[in-house]
Design a protein around this motif. Structure first.
Motif, mmCIF file in Angstrom:
data_model
loop_
_atom_site.group_PDB
_atom_site.id
_atom_site.type_symbol
_atom_site.label_atom_id
_atom_site.label_comp_id
_atom_site.label_asym_id
_atom_site.label_seq_id
_atom_site.Cartn_x
_atom_site.Cartn_y
_atom_site.Cartn_z
ATOM 1 N N ILE A 274 0.853 -1.197 0.000
ATOM 2 C CA ILE A 274 0.000 0.000 0.000
ATOM 3 C C ILE A 274 0.887 1.244 0.000
ATOM 4 C CG2 ILE A 274 -1.778 1.282 1.272
ATOM 5 C CD1 ILE A 274 -2.303 -1.513 2.735
ATOM 6 N N LYS A 275 0.575 2.161 -0.910
ATOM 7 C CA LYS A 275 1.288 3.443 -0.910
ATOM 8 C C LYS A 275 0.359 4.553 -0.437
ATOM 9 C CE LYS A 275 2.434 6.000 -4.631
ATOM 10 N NZ LYS A 275 3.078 6.176 -5.943
ATOM 11 N N LEU A 276 0.860 5.334 0.518
ATOM 12 C CA LEU A 276 0.107 6.454 1.079
ATOM 13 C C LEU A 276 0.740 7.734 0.568
ATOM 14 C CD1 LEU A 276 0.404 4.953 4.638
ATOM 15 C CD2 LEU A 276 -1.686 4.879 3.266
ATOM 16 N N GLY A 277 -0.077 8.600 -0.065
ATOM 17 C CA GLY A 277 0.543 9.752 -0.695
ATOM 18 C C GLY A 277 -0.138 11.071 -0.442
ATOM 19 N N TRP A 278 0.627 12.120 -0.602
ATOM 20 C CA TRP A 278 0.169 13.504 -0.651
ATOM 21 C C TRP A 278 -0.628 13.876 0.604
ATOM 22 C CZ3 TRP A 278 0.815 16.568 -5.439
ATOM 23 C CH2 TRP A 278 1.585 15.888 -6.400
ATOM 24 N N GLY A 279 -1.719 14.607 0.446
ATOM 25 C CA GLY A 279 -2.551 15.017 1.583
ATOM 26 C C GLY A 279 -1.728 15.751 2.628
ATOM 27 N N VAL B 247 5.586 5.513 0.907
ATOM 28 C CA VAL B 247 5.121 6.856 1.270
ATOM 29 C C VAL B 247 5.503 7.822 0.151
ATOM 30 C CG1 VAL B 247 5.301 8.737 2.940
ATOM 31 C CG2 VAL B 247 5.352 6.366 3.740
ATOM 32 N N ASP B 248 4.508 8.589 -0.312
ATOM 33 C CA ASP B 248 4.708 9.498 -1.445
ATOM 34 C C ASP B 248 4.464 10.935 -1.000
ATOM 35 O OD1 ASP B 248 4.730 10.921 -3.782
ATOM 36 O OD2 ASP B 248 3.064 9.857 -4.719
ATOM 37 N N VAL B 249 5.547 11.703 -0.851
ATOM 38 C CA VAL B 249 5.428 13.079 -0.381
ATOM 39 C C VAL B 249 4.771 13.964 -1.447
ATOM 40 C CG1 VAL B 249 6.713 15.104 0.402
ATOM 41 C CG2 VAL B 249 7.411 12.823 1.140
ATOM 42 N N LEU C 117 10.469 5.769 -0.265
ATOM 43 C CA LEU C 117 9.996 7.134 -0.018
ATOM 44 C C LEU C 117 10.018 7.851 -1.361
ATOM 45 C CD1 LEU C 117 9.236 9.584 1.729
ATOM 46 C CD2 LEU C 117 11.673 9.887 2.231
ATOM 47 N N GLU C 118 8.827 8.303 -1.778
ATOM 48 C CA GLU C 118 8.675 8.837 -3.132
ATOM 49 C C GLU C 118 8.617 10.358 -3.147
ATOM 50 O OE1 GLU C 118 5.657 6.894 -5.450
ATOM 51 O OE2 GLU C 118 5.111 8.721 -6.513
ATOM 52 N N GLU C 119 9.285 10.922 -4.100
ATOM 53 C CA GLU C 119 9.246 12.363 -4.415
ATOM 54 C C GLU C 119 9.339 13.271 -3.190
ATOM 55 O OE1 GLU C 119 5.988 13.512 -7.005
ATOM 56 O OE2 GLU C 119 7.402 14.667 -8.189
ATOM 57 N N PRO C 120 10.347 13.066 -2.349
ATOM 58 C CA PRO C 120 10.461 13.937 -1.187
ATOM 59 C C PRO C 120 11.020 15.323 -1.531
ATOM 60 C CG PRO C 120 12.249 12.344 -1.200
ATOM 61 C CD PRO C 120 11.368 12.001 -2.356
ATOM 62 N N GLY D 246 10.365 10.328 -10.251
ATOM 63 C CA GLY D 246 10.414 10.318 -11.715
ATOM 64 C C GLY D 246 9.077 10.503 -12.412
ATOM 65 N N GLU D 247 7.971 10.636 -11.655
ATOM 66 C CA GLU D 247 6.679 10.739 -12.349
ATOM 67 C C GLU D 247 6.552 12.027 -13.152
ATOM 68 O OE1 GLU D 247 4.286 10.730 -8.573
ATOM 69 O OE2 GLU D 247 3.202 12.330 -9.591
ATOM 70 N N LYS D 248 7.355 13.041 -12.831
ATOM 71 C CA LYS D 248 7.283 14.289 -13.599
ATOM 72 C C LYS D 248 8.424 14.402 -14.613
ATOM 73 C CE LYS D 248 4.959 16.718 -9.827
ATOM 74 N NZ LYS D 248 5.244 15.938 -8.610
ATOM 75 N N PRO E 198 6.981 1.770 -12.887
ATOM 76 C CA PRO E 198 6.314 2.885 -13.563
ATOM 77 C C PRO E 198 5.220 3.533 -12.716
ATOM 78 C CG PRO E 198 6.573 1.043 -15.067
ATOM 79 C CD PRO E 198 6.961 0.546 -13.702
ATOM 80 N N HIS E 199 5.129 4.852 -12.842
ATOM 81 C CA HIS E 199 4.032 5.609 -12.241
ATOM 82 C C HIS E 199 2.757 5.295 -13.032
ATOM 83 C CE1 HIS E 199 1.595 9.412 -11.810
ATOM 84 N NE2 HIS E 199 1.896 9.175 -10.549
ATOM 85 N N CYS E 200 1.665 5.057 -12.334
ATOM 86 C CA CYS E 200 0.451 4.656 -13.063
ATOM 87 C C CYS E 200 -0.785 5.018 -12.256
ATOM 88 C CB CYS E 200 0.508 3.152 -13.356
ATOM 89 S SG CYS E 200 -0.834 2.566 -14.401
HETATM 90 MG MG LIG Z 1 3.775 10.189 -6.762
#
Ligand SMILES: [Mg+2]
Length: 400
Positions: free
Chosen positions: A154-159, A187-189, A213-216, A239-241, A289-291
């Motif tokens: 499970i990935k928890l992101g943003w918010g 975890v996705d910052v 840890l994603e996009e910190p 890398g999603e952007k 990959p980001h999806c």
């Molecule tokens: Mg992301």
């Protein structure tokens, strides 16, 4: 362009959508998706000739042989280079490229996975990709739902991560407690702390066994990524952007991250992301990959990962909104924690006509006095110039 009626400024990239259809003169329709701001990408596709290297993509590919995916990719890149090379131009190229792969599969009677030399029966473990709730109780409820649905990760992101990074440590603790051991948590910052704060956060996550840890950091803070990746014991992903091999080469050489996350509907389509995947292997970097979009992107992602021997997970957005689940006629599901490569020719997806008509919006982009570029183009022999239809007699020219 599809758009749900109530688009909000939240971290949900599937509130609107640009679907690309490329139609050949034999009537074969390839489907693709662009994962960006739809109106801007539509302008990139529909723009009329402005300069030899400042051209709309539609005008570049019209009348060409759609099976020449590499040639067309390079022409789209080269002939949009004044305004393009990165960002939205590459996003738009991605959508056309995905549609060209769909056409190629339909022509060959094979799936895109088969065209890529992949395993068309492959299944890959899916991580549930959800937004982080504001409270520990909310996190527990969300995590329980994902576990009940059979997700192994499970990935928890943003918010709240964008508001109070360190304050979110207890939310991740709540997730770990609810999930127990044996479930991966990511975890996705979602953009941007500074390096020191990101380092503090990574250290706090370490005892919680966070998978990545994603996009910190900002996508442009490559030196910051290198410092963070060097010191963090939690794997750093981003890398999603990012777009193109050039961008990902920089990210890996200078940013030195552990995991790259190209989005096939942004980074350059299947053609370019296949190269990025292969390049990542030579750097010893994992690619996941980001999806987070419709089943067009999920399908393209599954076909591409079918030829990756070392893919640990695919991202699966659990939202149940119409554009997430109803753009295509057969939604792709997670069964027993895995996603399978969709069967059928090409991408194996068909657009759902009722969703298309219900959510479609039209813009005036590219039109003058109501007639518009689209209606005036001669799809058979209208293409001229150095990207034009040299070599006639090909029966599978693309038109749109
Ligand atoms: Mg992301």
């Amino acid at each position: 362009m599809l758009r749900q009626p109530d688009v909000k400024p939240i971290a949900d990239g599937i509130q609107d959508l640009l679907v690309v259809e490329v139609v050949t003169d034999e009537g074969i329709v390839g489907i693709g998706e662009v994962h960006t701001s739809p109106l801007i990408a539509q302008a990139v596709i529909q723009a009329p000739l402005s300069h030899v290297s400042s051209r709309g993509l539609r005008e570049i590919v019209l009348g060409r042989d759609p099976l020449q995916r590499e040639v067309l990719w390079n022409d789209m890149y080269r002939l949009s280079a004044v305004y393009g090379r990165r960002g939205v131009a590459i996003h738009a190229i991605s959508g056309i490229d995905i549609a060209l792969w769909d056409i190629a599969g339909k022509v060959a009677g094979m799936s895109v996975a088969q065209l890529l030399g992949g395993d068309a029966d492959k299944s890959v473990r899916a991580y549930a990709s959800i937004l982080l709730a504001d409270t520990a109780e909310g996190v527990r409820v969300d995590v329980r739902q994902c576990l009940d649905a059979g997700f192994p990760a499970i990935k928890l992101g943003w918010g709240p991560l964008g508001v109070d990074l360190m304050g979110c440590v207890e939310l991740v603790e709540a997730a770990r407690k609810e999930a127990g051991e044996g479930i991966d948590i990511m975890v996705d910052v979602g953009f941007g702390a500074d390096v020191r704060m990101a380092m503090r956060f990574a250290r706090a996550l370490e005892p919680l066994g966070v998978y990545f840890l994603e996009e910190p950091l900002s996508p442009d803070n490559l030196d910051g990524y290198a410092r963070l990746a060097e010191r963090s014991n939690v794997a750093i992903a981003t890398g999603e952007k990012e777009t193109t091999c050039h961008g990902f080469r920089q990210l890996m050489e200078r940013g030195r991250v552990d995991i790259i996350q190209p989005d096939i509907a942004r980074a350059g389509g299947i053609t370019e992301v296949k190269k990025i995947v292969d390049m990542a292997r030579t750097y010893g970097v994992t690619c996941i990959p980001h999806c987070w979009s419709s089943d067009i992107l999920l399908s393209a992602t599954m076909h591409l990962v079918s030829c990756m021997p070392d893919i640990p997970y695919v991202e699966f957005c659990t939202l149940q909104t119409p554009l997430r689940r109803k753009v295509t006629t057969s939604p792709i599901d997670v069964v027993d924690g895995v996603v399978r490569v969709p069967p059928g020719k090409g991408l194996g997806v068909e657009l759902d006509p009722s969703t298309m008509s219900k959510y479609r919006i039209r813009s005036e982009t590219g039109t003058q006095g109501g007639g518009g570029v689209r209606e005036r183009m001669n799809t058979r022999d209208g293409m001229q110039g150095d990207a034009g239809t040299r070599g006639t007699g090909n029966r599978r020219r693309s038109r749109k």
